[in-house]
Design a protein around this motif. Structure first.
Motif, PDB file in Angstrom:
ATOM      1  N   LEU A  64       0.662  -1.172   0.112  1.00 41.10           N
ATOM      2  CA  LEU A  64       0.280  -0.190   0.143  1.00 41.10           C
ATOM      3  C   LEU A  64       0.952   1.452  -0.185  1.00 41.10           C
ATOM      4  CD1 LEU A  64      -2.939  -1.153   2.608  1.00 41.10           C
ATOM      5  CD2 LEU A  64      -3.726  -0.836   0.387  1.00 41.10           C
ATOM      6  N   LEU A 105     -10.546   6.751   1.293  1.00 36.86           N
ATOM      7  CA  LEU A 105      -9.536   7.357   0.068  1.00 36.86           C
ATOM      8  C   LEU A 105      -9.886   8.527   0.195  1.00 36.86           C
ATOM      9  CD1 LEU A 105     -11.675   4.624  -2.199  1.00 36.86           C
ATOM     10  CD2 LEU A 105      -8.998   4.945  -2.049  1.00 36.86           C
ATOM     11  N   VAL A 141      -2.045   4.027  -9.628  1.00 34.19           N
ATOM     12  CA  VAL A 141      -3.229   3.794  -8.427  1.00 34.19           C
ATOM     13  C   VAL A 141      -4.440   2.769  -8.755  1.00 34.19           C
ATOM     14  CG1 VAL A 141      -4.320   3.564  -6.341  1.00 34.19           C
ATOM     15  CG2 VAL A 141      -1.559   4.387  -6.449  1.00 34.19           C
ATOM     16  N   VAL A 143      -7.854   1.238  -7.800  1.00 33.92           N
ATOM     17  CA  VAL A 143      -8.665   0.838  -6.760  1.00 33.92           C
ATOM     18  C   VAL A 143      -9.879   0.851  -6.820  1.00 33.92           C
ATOM     19  CG1 VAL A 143      -9.434   1.536  -4.320  1.00 33.92           C
ATOM     20  CG2 VAL A 143      -7.530   2.006  -5.324  1.00 33.92           C
ATOM     21  N   PHE A 157      -6.542  -3.594  -4.375  1.00 32.63           N
ATOM     22  CA  PHE A 157      -6.033  -1.898  -4.742  1.00 32.63           C
ATOM     23  C   PHE A 157      -4.368  -2.467  -5.513  1.00 32.63           C
ATOM     24  CE2 PHE A 157      -2.434   0.114  -3.314  1.00 32.63           C
ATOM     25  CZ  PHE A 157      -2.661   1.726  -3.249  1.00 32.63           C
TER      26      PHE A 157
END
Length: 162
Positions: A64, A105, A141, A143, A157
């Motif tokens: 992460l 988020l 990224v 998600v 993720f």
């Protein structure tokens, strides 16, 4: 005239040739072929023909953090992997309370895009977010959020280099 007596010489008896040699030669070829096929089958069954994809288990904090995030406090059942090659790719999957996804988020990417419901790439995904590289970073990224009932959500993720 006198008759000459001829001697009769007994004929020598030699054993005759049998066809067993030819029969054995004809049977030997298929037997050798079948034995070879069995040997190949056994070798194929006991060899390791798995393909190494380069995917390894990784720390979820590391996975992460690569995308600029932290594991949410209410998250559980987390599993994370890394695939390192020319580019690095981290994947994390975890479950968390449904009503905390947006807050997490927003706190993680205050300047980033918000969750959307269209163009998520899969029919099973309810909401998604794509965040491209930000100044000074070379990673993107993605998600994906799938709601599992009224209380829980499954979060996937993915952070990777470009």
């Amino acid at each position: 005239m006198t008759q000459a007596q001829t001697e009769t010489v007994p004929e020598q008896i030699r054993p005759g040739r049998t066809r067993w040699g030819m029969f054995t030669a004809i049977l030997a070829v298929p037997t050798l072929v079948v034995a070879g096929l069995i040997a190949l089958l056994v070798a194929w069954l006991f060899t390791d023909d798995s393909v190494d994809t380069g995917v390894r288990t990784a720390s979820c904090a590391e996975a992460l953090a690569f995308g600029g995030a932290k594991l949410p406090t209410g998250a559980y059942d987390a599993r994370c992997t890394i695939q390192a090659g020319q580019d690095t790719r981290y994947e994390a999957g975890f479950r968390m309370p449904r009503d905390e996804v947006r807050e997490w988020l927003t706190a993680t990417y205050p300047d980033g895009p918000r969750l959307r419901t269209e163009q998520c790439g899969s029919y099973s995904v309810d909401e998604c977010l794509n965040r491209g590289p930000v100044a000074g970073q070379s990673s993107s990224v993605q998600v994906e959020v799938t709601y599992d009932g009224p209380n829980w959500s499954e979060v996937r993720f993915v952070a990777f280099t470009l």
